[in-house]
Design a protein around this motif. Structure first.
Motif, PDB file in Angstrom:
ATOM      1  N   GLY A  85       0.770  -1.239   0.000  1.00 26.19           N
ATOM      2  CA  GLY A  85       0.000   0.000   0.000  1.00 26.19           C
ATOM      3  C   GLY A  85       0.797   1.282   0.000  1.00 26.19           C
ATOM      4  O   GLY A  85       0.651   2.128  -0.894  1.00 26.19           O
ATOM      5  N   GLN A  86       1.664   1.442   0.994  1.00 26.11           N
ATOM      6  CA  GLN A  86       2.338   2.735   1.142  1.00 26.11           C
ATOM      7  C   GLN A  86       3.489   2.875   0.150  1.00 26.11           C
ATOM      8  O   GLN A  86       4.062   1.890  -0.314  1.00 26.11           O
ATOM      9  CB  GLN A  86       2.906   2.870   2.544  1.00 26.11           C
ATOM     10  CG  GLN A  86       1.831   2.930   3.597  1.00 26.11           C
ATOM     11  CD  GLN A  86       2.437   3.165   4.967  1.00 26.11           C
ATOM     12  OE1 GLN A  86       2.668   4.291   5.379  1.00 26.11           O
ATOM     13  NE2 GLN A  86       2.711   2.100   5.681  1.00 26.11           N
ATOM     14  N   GLY A  87       3.868   4.134  -0.094  1.00 19.96           N
ATOM     15  CA  GLY A  87       4.909   4.463  -1.061  1.00 19.96           C
ATOM     16  C   GLY A  87       6.137   3.589  -0.909  1.00 19.96           C
ATOM     17  O   GLY A  87       6.664   3.056  -1.878  1.00 19.96           O
ATOM     18  N   GLY A 110     -12.052   1.670   5.137  1.00 19.50           N
ATOM     19  CA  GLY A 110     -11.147   1.612   3.985  1.00 19.50           C
ATOM     20  C   GLY A 110     -10.921   2.991   3.416  1.00 19.50           C
ATOM     21  O   GLY A 110     -10.849   3.973   4.159  1.00 19.50           O
ATOM     22  N   ARG A 111     -10.859   3.058   2.080  1.00 11.96           N
ATOM     23  CA  ARG A 111     -10.346   4.255   1.417  1.00 11.96           C
ATOM     24  C   ARG A 111     -11.242   4.770   0.301  1.00 11.96           C
ATOM     25  O   ARG A 111     -12.063   4.031  -0.224  1.00 11.96           O
ATOM     26  CB  ARG A 111      -8.993   3.906   0.791  1.00 11.96           C
ATOM     27  CG  ARG A 111      -7.980   3.567   1.821  1.00 11.96           C
ATOM     28  CD  ARG A 111      -6.891   2.673   1.268  1.00 11.96           C
ATOM     29  NE  ARG A 111      -5.798   2.642   2.217  1.00 11.96           N
ATOM     30  CZ  ARG A 111      -5.798   1.866   3.310  1.00 11.96           C
ATOM     31  NH1 ARG A 111      -6.801   1.044   3.550  1.00 11.96           N
ATOM     32  NH2 ARG A 111      -4.797   1.901   4.149  1.00 11.96           N
ATOM     33  N   VAL A 112     -11.015   6.020  -0.082  1.00 13.37           N
ATOM     34  CA  VAL A 112     -11.577   6.547  -1.331  1.00 13.37           C
ATOM     35  C   VAL A 112     -10.409   7.014  -2.205  1.00 13.37           C
ATOM     36  O   VAL A 112      -9.320   7.270  -1.693  1.00 13.37           O
ATOM     37  CB  VAL A 112     -12.562   7.717  -1.085  1.00 13.37           C
ATOM     38  CG1 VAL A 112     -13.781   7.243  -0.312  1.00 13.37           C
ATOM     39  CG2 VAL A 112     -11.877   8.888  -0.373  1.00 13.37           C
ATOM     40  N   TYR A 158      -5.714  10.115   1.070  1.00 15.82           N
ATOM     41  CA  TYR A 158      -4.626   9.195   1.348  1.00 15.82           C
ATOM     42  C   TYR A 158      -4.485   9.018   2.856  1.00 15.82           C
ATOM     43  O   TYR A 158      -4.264   9.989   3.601  1.00 15.82           O
ATOM     44  CB  TYR A 158      -3.326   9.729   0.743  1.00 15.82           C
ATOM     45  CG  TYR A 158      -2.229   8.703   0.737  1.00 15.82           C
ATOM     46  CD1 TYR A 158      -2.326   7.578  -0.086  1.00 15.82           C
ATOM     47  CD2 TYR A 158      -1.122   8.831   1.557  1.00 15.82           C
ATOM     48  CE1 TYR A 158      -1.325   6.612  -0.089  1.00 15.82           C
ATOM     49  CE2 TYR A 158      -0.122   7.867   1.558  1.00 15.82           C
ATOM     50  CZ  TYR A 158      -0.234   6.759   0.738  1.00 15.82           C
ATOM     51  OH  TYR A 158       0.742   5.803   0.741  1.00 15.82           O
ATOM     52  N   LEU A 159      -4.663   7.800   3.310  1.00 18.77           N
ATOM     53  CA  LEU A 159      -4.437   7.395   4.706  1.00 18.77           C
ATOM     54  C   LEU A 159      -5.042   8.394   5.692  1.00 18.77           C
ATOM     55  O   LEU A 159      -6.216   8.679   5.618  1.00 18.77           O
ATOM     56  CB  LEU A 159      -2.945   7.156   4.912  1.00 18.77           C
ATOM     57  CG  LEU A 159      -2.431   6.015   3.997  1.00 18.77           C
ATOM     58  CD1 LEU A 159      -0.941   5.850   4.097  1.00 18.77           C
ATOM     59  CD2 LEU A 159      -3.137   4.706   4.298  1.00 18.77           C
ATOM     60  N   SER A 160      -4.243   8.901   6.647  1.00 19.78           N
ATOM     61  CA  SER A 160      -4.830   9.745   7.690  1.00 19.78           C
ATOM     62  C   SER A 160      -5.318  11.086   7.129  1.00 19.78           C
ATOM     63  O   SER A 160      -5.910  11.883   7.854  1.00 19.78           O
ATOM     64  CB  SER A 160      -3.820   9.995   8.806  1.00 19.78           C
ATOM     65  OG  SER A 160      -2.819  10.879   8.360  1.00 19.78           O
TER      66      SER A 160
HETATM   67 MO    MO Z   1      -1.293   0.643   4.175  1.00 15.75          MO
END
Ligand code: MO
Ligand code: MGD
Ligand code: MGD
Ligand code: SF4
Length: 709
Positions: free
Chosen positions: A348-350, A599-601, A605-607
Motif C-alpha cells: 500500500g504505502q509508497g 477503507g479508502r476513497v 490518502y491514509l490519515s
Molecule cells: Mo497501508
C-alpha cells in the motif's frame, strides 16, 4: 543537490527544467516528470512518465496534484517547541529543538531505563530514512522499542508469505505479468481507488480474455469490472478460501505434479478441507454455493490464474491465516512461479516494501535479517562496529507501543512519518496514550493530529525536495530525485536522524555526508541477506529504471521473478499450513447487529494529513460517510439528507450516509481519512492477530440509528 542538477533535462525552454521523480503517495511509486521554473523554485506541471515500466505513463489525481503540497501555505518551515502539554508552540532554531529532544530522551532513559523510549516510523519514508531510524534506535538510543505503521498495513501478508515462500516480496513478479493472466482473483482489494493504474492493467488483461473475480462485501469502482463478484460478510474470507480449495480438489484441479515437486506438507492441507464445502461456507459467508463453485472452476480452467490480496482480507485478527489459505489455493493450482499466475499481495504505502525490509520493524535488521537470529545479529553488529551483546532484541509491535504509552511503561516517543492519532484503532484510547507521554516528538511536513500532543515538531522535506530510494509494489527499488529546494528550514529525515544521533553520543556511527552515503551503507549491510541490495548504486538505479532485489553484486541485473524455479526455504520447497475458520474478535449481537468495515476513497490518502489540504481532492470528498446496503437503508427507513449515528462499544460518530446497491446486508463501510470527531477509528477495535500483531481494522460489531432532523 549536485545530483539533482545532473538529472534535469535543461535547455528546452528558458528558465524551465524537467526532472524525473516518483509520486509522494502509494506503492506504485508512479514515475513522474516535473516541469520546474528553476528561477521561482516552483513546479509548474507534472505528468506520468511513459518510459517507466511500472506505470507506463499512467498516474491518478493524487499524483497529478502531489506537487501542490510542496508550495502549500501550511508547510512546516521551522522546528516547533513547547515545554509541557498545554503551552503554545514557538518557532525555535534547529539547535534548540535537537538539543532539547536529545536531553529529554537521555533524562527519561536514565530515570526509567533504555526501553522507556520508543520510535514509531512509517512506510512513506525512504529506504535511507528507514535504515537510519532502525540504526538510530539500536545504536544511538539503544532501545528495543521501534516499530512502524506498516504493522497496520502489510504485516499479515508479510508473515504468511515468509512462512510459505521463505521470503516476503509483495509481488514476486513484475506488475506487467498481469497482462499474461487469464484469471485474476482480487481478495479485499479496491484497485480502482487505491492503485488506479493497476485497475487499468486489469481491464487490459480482461480485454485479452482474462476473467476478473472479486471478493468484497460491497460494490466499488473495482468490482464494477468483475466478471464474477463474491460479496462475503466482513471477516469471513478464510471460510471462502477453504471452500474454494475444497471445490478445486473436488473438481480435480489440484496440480499433483507441481505439488509433489515444489510444496512440502500439502497432504495435511487437503485433509483439512475435506469438510469445508461450499454449502458450509455459504452459511458463514453468505456467498451462494453456485458462485463459489463457479469461482473454483474459473481458477482451474483459466490458466494462468493469479490471486491478489489487499487489506480487506488481511486487516483482521486472523489476517495471517486468511492469507495463508489463499496461498494454499495458488500452490494447489500449481501457479506460483508461472508468468501471469500465482499469488501476490498489493503493497500500500509508497515505501511499504522497503519500509518493512530495512530495520524499523520490531523484529528486523536491514535486508530482512532477523534481530533474534545469532548469525544475523553478529553480521549487523560487526557491520555497524558494535558488540553483538549491545544490539537490543525484539521489541513491541506498533499497537503495543501505543498501549505501553497508555500504561506509562513507555515515556518518550519520536514519531517519524506517521499519524497514529488518526490511523490507529480505538482512537480515544490512542489519543489519551499519546497525550499522556511525558515527551513526544514528531517529524512531518504538515502539522498533523499527532503533532497536537507533541512537545517538539521537526519540519521535514517532501518527496520532490530530497533524494532517496523507495522500493515499490513489485520489489523494484527506484531513485527519487529532488526537483526543488525545500521551503524555510525544512530538512530531510536522514539529516534530522543523524543530527540527533550525534547529540546522543553516537557520532561515529552516523558520519554521513549526504543521503547517497547512507544508501551505500545500507547496500553493504544487506549483502548476503534475503533482501540483498549490495549490487545497487544510485547511478545503476537510474540507468535501469529501478532494480528488483535481490541484486547481490555490481554486475547483477536484479531479480524480477523470484519463484520460477525454487522457493527461499533451504529445501527450495514452499510450505503450506492447514487453516481453520475462526470467528472475528467481535461478532455482531443484538445490541450491535452490523459489521463495520473501513477503507479508502480515491481522492484521499491514509490519515488525510496530506490530501485534505489539496483543494481538488478535498472538494471532491469533503467528509467521511457511511455506505449502507440498499436493503438495510430501506429496513431502517433512513431519510435522505438526515445524518445517522454509528456506534460501537468504543464510541459513536455522526455521519452522512449513502447506499450501495449490492452491498452485503450486514456491512457498514466508512473511509478513515479524517481525524477529530469524524474519525472512524474512534469506533474500531484493538484485537490483534496473534502472529502479525495486525489490529482488526476491517471488522467490528456496530449499530446504526437515524439522528433527529
Ligand atoms: Mo497501508
Ligand atoms: N486513494 C488511496 N489509495 C491508496 C491509499 C489511500 O489511503 N487512498 N492507501 C494505500 C495503502 S497504505 C494501502 S494499504 C492500500 C490499501 O488498498 P486496499 O486494500 O485496496 O484498500 P481498502 O479500501 O482498505 O480495502 C479494500 C477493500 O476491502 C473491502 N473489505 C472490507 N472488509 C473486508 C473483508 O472482510 N473481506 C474482504 N474480502 N474485503 C473487505 C473494502 O470494502 C474495500 O473495498 O491502498 C494504497 N493506496
Ligand atoms: N480504520 C482503519 N485504519 C487504518 C487503515 C484502515 O484500512 N482502516 N489502514 C491502515 C494502513 S494500511 C496504514 S498504511 C496506516 C497509515 O497510517 P498513517 O501512518 O497515519 O499514514 P499517513 O497519513 O501516511 O501518515 C504519515 C504522516 O507522515 C507525514 N509524512 C509523509 N511522508 C513523510 C516523510 O517522508 N517524512 C516525514 N517526516 N513525514 C512524512 C504525512 O504528512 C502524515 O502526517 O493506517 C492504518 N489505519
Ligand atoms: S497515488 Fe499511487 S497511483 Fe496515484 S499517481 Fe501516486 S503512485 Fe500513482
Amino acid at each position: 543537490m549536485t545530483l539533482t542538477m545532473q538529472a534535469a533535462v535543461t535547455g528546452w525552454e528558458p528558465g524551465l527544467s524537467r526532472f524525473n521523480t516518483h509520486c509522494s503517495y502509494c506503492a506504485l511509486q508512479c514515475a513522474l516528470r516535473m516541469r520546474v521554473d528553476t528561477g521561482l523554485n516552483r513546479v509548474v506541471k507534472v505528468w506520468g512518465r511513459r518510459d517507466f515500466p511500472t506505470n507506463r505513463g499512467l498516474s491518478c489525481i493524487k499524483g497529478q496534484t502531489a506537487h501542490q503540497q510542496i508550495h502549500h501555505h501550511d508547510r512546516l518551515m521551522k522546528p516547533l517547541l513547547r515545554k509541557g502539554q498545554s503551552g503554545a508552540f514557538r518557532e525555535v532554531s534547529w539547535k534548540e529543538a535537537l538539543d532539547f529532544t536529545a536531553d529529554q530522551f537521555q533524562q527519561i532513559q536514565r530515570d526509567h531505563g533504555v526501553d522507556s523510549a520508543a520510535l514509531f516510523g512509517g512506510g512513506a519514508l525512504t529506504n535511507e530514512a528507514v535504515y537510519l531510524l532502525g540504526k538510530f534506535a539500536r545504536v544511538a538510543l539503544k532501545t528495543r522499542q521501534i516499530d512502524y505503521n506498516g504493522r497496520y498495513c502489510m504485516s499479515s501478508a508479510a508473515a504468511a508469505q515468509n512462512a510459505s515462500f521463505g521470503v516476503d516480496r509483495g509481488l514476486n513478479f513484475p506488475l506487467s505479468d498481469i497482462f499474461e493472466a487469464r484469471c485474476v482473483l482480487l481478495v479485499g482489494a479496491n484497485t480502482a481507488e487505491c492503485l488506479p493504474p493497476v485497475q487499468i492493467f486489469l481491464k487490459r488483461a480482461q480485454k485479452r480474455g482474462a476473467k476478473i473475480i472479486t471478493i468484497d462485501p460491497r460494490d466499488s469502482r473495482t468490482t464494477k469490472i468483475a466478471n464474477l463478484k463474491l460479496s462475503p460478510r466482513p471477516g469471513t474470507d478464510s471460510a471462502l478460501a477453504l471452500a474454494l480449495l475444497n471445490e478445486i480438489a473436488a473438481q480435480g484441479g489440484v496440480d499433483k505434479k507441481y505439488v509433489d515437486e515444489r510444496v512440502a506438507g500439502f497432504e495435511a492441507v487437503l485433509d483439512s478441507v475435506r469438510d469445508t464445502n461450499a454449502p458450509w461456507a455459504e452459511k458463514i459467508t453468505g456467498v451462494p454455493v453456485n458462485l463459489i463453485r463457479q469461482a473454483a472452476q474459473w481458477l482451474i480452467r483459466f490458466n494462468p490464474s493469479l490471486i491478489l490480496t489487499g487489506r480487506g482480507a488481511e486487516q483482521h485478527s486472523k489476517g495471517v491465516e486468511t492469507v495463508q489459505a489463499f496461498i494454499n489455493i495458488a500452490l494447489a493450482l500449481g501457479q506460483v512461479g508461472k508468468i501471469g499466475g500465482g499469488f501476490g499481495t498489493l503493497t500500500g504505502q509508497g515505501n511499504g516494501q522497503g519500509g518493512r525490509e530495512h530495520g524499523q520493524k520490531a523484529d528486523q535488521l536491514p535486508g530482512y535479517r532477523s534481530i533474534e537470529n545469532p548469525q544475523d545479529r553478529a553480521y549487523v553488529a560487526e557491520a555497524w562496529g558494535i558488540e553483538e551483546k549491545d544490539l537490543p532484541r525484539k521489541g513491541l509491535s506498533a499497537q503495543e507501543i501505543l498501549q505501553a504509552a497508555d500504561s506509562g511503561e513507555i515515556k518518550a516517543m519520536w514519531v517519524v512519518g506517521s499519524n497514529p492519532a488518526v490511523s490507529a484503532p480505538n482512537g480515544n484510547r490512542m489519543k489519551k496514550a499519546l497525550s499522556s507521554l511525558p515527551f513526544l516528538a514528531v517529524s512531518d511536513f504538515f502539522f498533523s493530529e499527532t503533532c497536537q500532543t507533541a512537545q517538539v515538531v521537526f519540519p521535514a522535506t517532501l518527496f520532490a525536495e530530497e533524494e532517496g530510494t523507495m522500493t515499490n509494489i513489485e520489489g523494484r527499488c527506484v531513485l527519487r530525485r529532488a526537483a526543488v529546494r525545500p521551503p524555510g528550514e525544512a530538512k530531510p529525515d536522514w539529516w534530522i536522524i543523524t543530527e540527533l544521533a550525534k547529540r546522543l553520543g553516537a557520532e561515529k556511527y552516523f558520519s554521513f555526508t549526504d543521503v547517497e552515503t547512507v544508501f551505500n551503507e545500507l547496500c553493504l549491510v544487506t549483502a548476503g541477506a534475503r533482501a540483498d541490495y549490495s549490487g545497487m548504486t544510485y547511478n545503476k538505479l537510474e540507468r535501469n529504471k529501478g532494480l528488483f532485489w535481490p541484486c547481490p553484486d555490481a554486475n547483477h541485473p536484479g531479480t524480477p521473478r523470484l519463484f520460477e524455479k525454487s522457493f527461499a526455504h533451504p529445501d527450495e520447497k514452499a510450505r503450506v499450513k492447514a487453516v481453520e475458520f475462526h470467528e472475528s474478535a467481535e461478532p455482531p449481537d443484538a445490541e450491535y447487529p452490523y459489521r463495520l468495515t473501513t477503507g479508502r476513497v480515491l481522492e484521499h490518502y491514509l490519515s488525510g494529513n496530506q490530501t485534505r489540504r489539496i483543494e481538488d481532492l478535498q472538494s471532491a470528498v469533503p467528509e467521511p460517510f457511511v455506505e449502507i446496503s440498499e436493503k438495510l437503508a430501506g429496513k431502517l427507513k433512513l431519510r435522505t439528507g438526515v445524518k445517522v449515528k454509528l456506534a460501537t462499544r468504543r464510541g459513536e460518530v455522526s455521519l452522512s450516509w449513502r447506499t450501495n446497491p449490492i452491498q452485503e446486508e450486514s456491512t457498514l463501510f466508512v473511509p478513515f481519512h479524517w481525524g477529530g470527531d469524524k474519525s472512524v477509528n474512534l469506533l474500531t477495535q484493538e484485537a490483534l492477530d496473534p502472529v502479525s500483531r495486525m489490529p482488526e481494522l476491517k471488522v467490528c460489531a456496530a449499530n446504526l440509528t437515524q439522528e433527529k432532523d
